[in-house]
Design a protein around this motif. Structure first.
Motif, PDB file in Angstrom:
ATOM      1  N   TYR A   1      40.448 -33.329  42.544  1.00 39.21           N
ATOM      2  CA  TYR A   1      40.423 -33.471  41.094  1.00 39.21           C
ATOM      3  C   TYR A   1      41.453 -34.504  40.674  1.00 39.21           C
ATOM      4  N   THR A   2      41.045 -35.425  39.788  1.00 34.28           N
ATOM      5  CA  THR A   2      41.980 -36.373  39.202  1.00 34.28           C
ATOM      6  C   THR A   2      41.969 -36.185  37.692  1.00 34.28           C
ATOM      7  N   PRO A   3      43.126 -36.280  37.033  1.00 35.12           N
ATOM      8  CA  PRO A   3      43.204 -36.087  35.587  1.00 35.12           C
ATOM      9  C   PRO A   3      42.314 -37.072  34.834  1.00 35.12           C
TER      10      PRO A   3
ATOM     11  N   SER B   1      42.097 -42.854  35.792  1.00 33.94           N
ATOM     12  CA  SER B   1      41.489 -44.166  36.043  1.00 33.94           C
ATOM     13  C   SER B   1      41.937 -45.226  35.047  1.00 33.94           C
ATOM     14  N   GLY B   2      42.404 -44.800  33.890  1.00 34.56           N
ATOM     15  CA  GLY B   2      42.808 -45.772  32.871  1.00 34.56           C
ATOM     16  C   GLY B   2      44.294 -46.043  32.834  1.00 34.56           C
TER      17      GLY B   2
END
Length: 245
Positions: free
Chosen positions: A42-44, A48-49
């Motif tokens: 899982y990535t917050p 990506s931004g």
């Protein structure tokens, strides 16, 4: 008499020959440990931004989710919370125990973690480890075997070998949880480990939930906002890269 003497000489020669042929060599294996472990990552939502680094939580599941069906992991624990829409300000690495019966192969987990950290923007001073039940055993063991990796360790209803706790990092914080009505893993298993950490002057705390069985304690801990606030405050000063096998 001569015949007996001849036999004794022959026997002595045979024994001497046998010992001369025996040897013990120093060897080195070139076999590498496979790290082909299934896992969820899982990535917050803002990952990506951005170009900042993030904490990472390692989640070690309980015994009933082992095997090769990765979808099992979504049924409980942190993966379930993610599936239900919970936003976390950290990455969650959830490796699957490839065995349905045995304990986690922690060397393989450590190798996979090392790869994940290398490929993502992870704050290496804020890598945390949470394990429930069989994963709780894994959490205690990884804290002993890879002491330079984790800023905090949260074993839930697990157990371990207290004699190896002296190998843990003096800067790692521990918060252990257990239920009084646990009929699967005795509360005394956690108490013994916590007492040993106290003897070693480690940063450790213990929470025991009254009238709580083995299954219920997992949910109680993961819904405890005080635990999350405490966890994210922990930082491993002078951290090293996550150690692998």
């Amino acid at each position: 008499m001569k015949h007996l003497k001849f036999c004794l000489i022959a026997a002595a020669a045979l024994v001497s020959s046998t010992f001369a042929a025996a040897e013990q060599k120093a060897m080195k294996s070139d076999v590498t440990i496979a790290s082909d472990i299934n896992y969820l990552l899982y990535t917050p939502k803002d990952y990506s931004g951005s170009d900042k680094t993030y904490p990472l939580v390692v989640w070690l599941h309980g015994g009933d989710q082992g095997g090769s069906d990765i979808e099992k992991l979504r049924r409980s624990g942190l993966p379930k919370m993610v599936e239900e829409g919970r936003d976390f300000p950290f990455l969650v690495f959830s490796p699957q125990n490839p065995s349905e019966e045995l304990l986690y192969p922690i060397e393989r987990v450590a190798a996979a973690l090392q790869s994940v950290v290398a490929d993502h923007r992870v704050d290496r001073s804020r890598i945390y480890l949470i394990g429930y039940s069989r994963g709780g055993f894994g959490a205690w063991s990884m804290a002993e075997q890879f002491p330079d990796t984790f800023a905090a360790v949260v074993p839930i209803a697990g157990g371990g070998i207290r004699h190896y706790l002296n190998r843990t990092n003096e800067k790692t914080a521990f918060w252990a949880f257990h239920g009084t009505n646990d009929a699967v893993i005795p509360l005394s298993d956690t108490v013994a480990l916590v007492q040993r950490l106290q003897e070693l002057k480690r940063n450790v705390r213990l929470t025991v939930f009254e009238d709580t069985d083995h299954e219920a304690v997992e949910v109680k801990v993961l819904k405890d906002e005080a635990m999350w606030a405490w966890l994210l405050e922990q930082k491993l000063a002078g951290e090293k890269a996550p150690s692998g096998p």
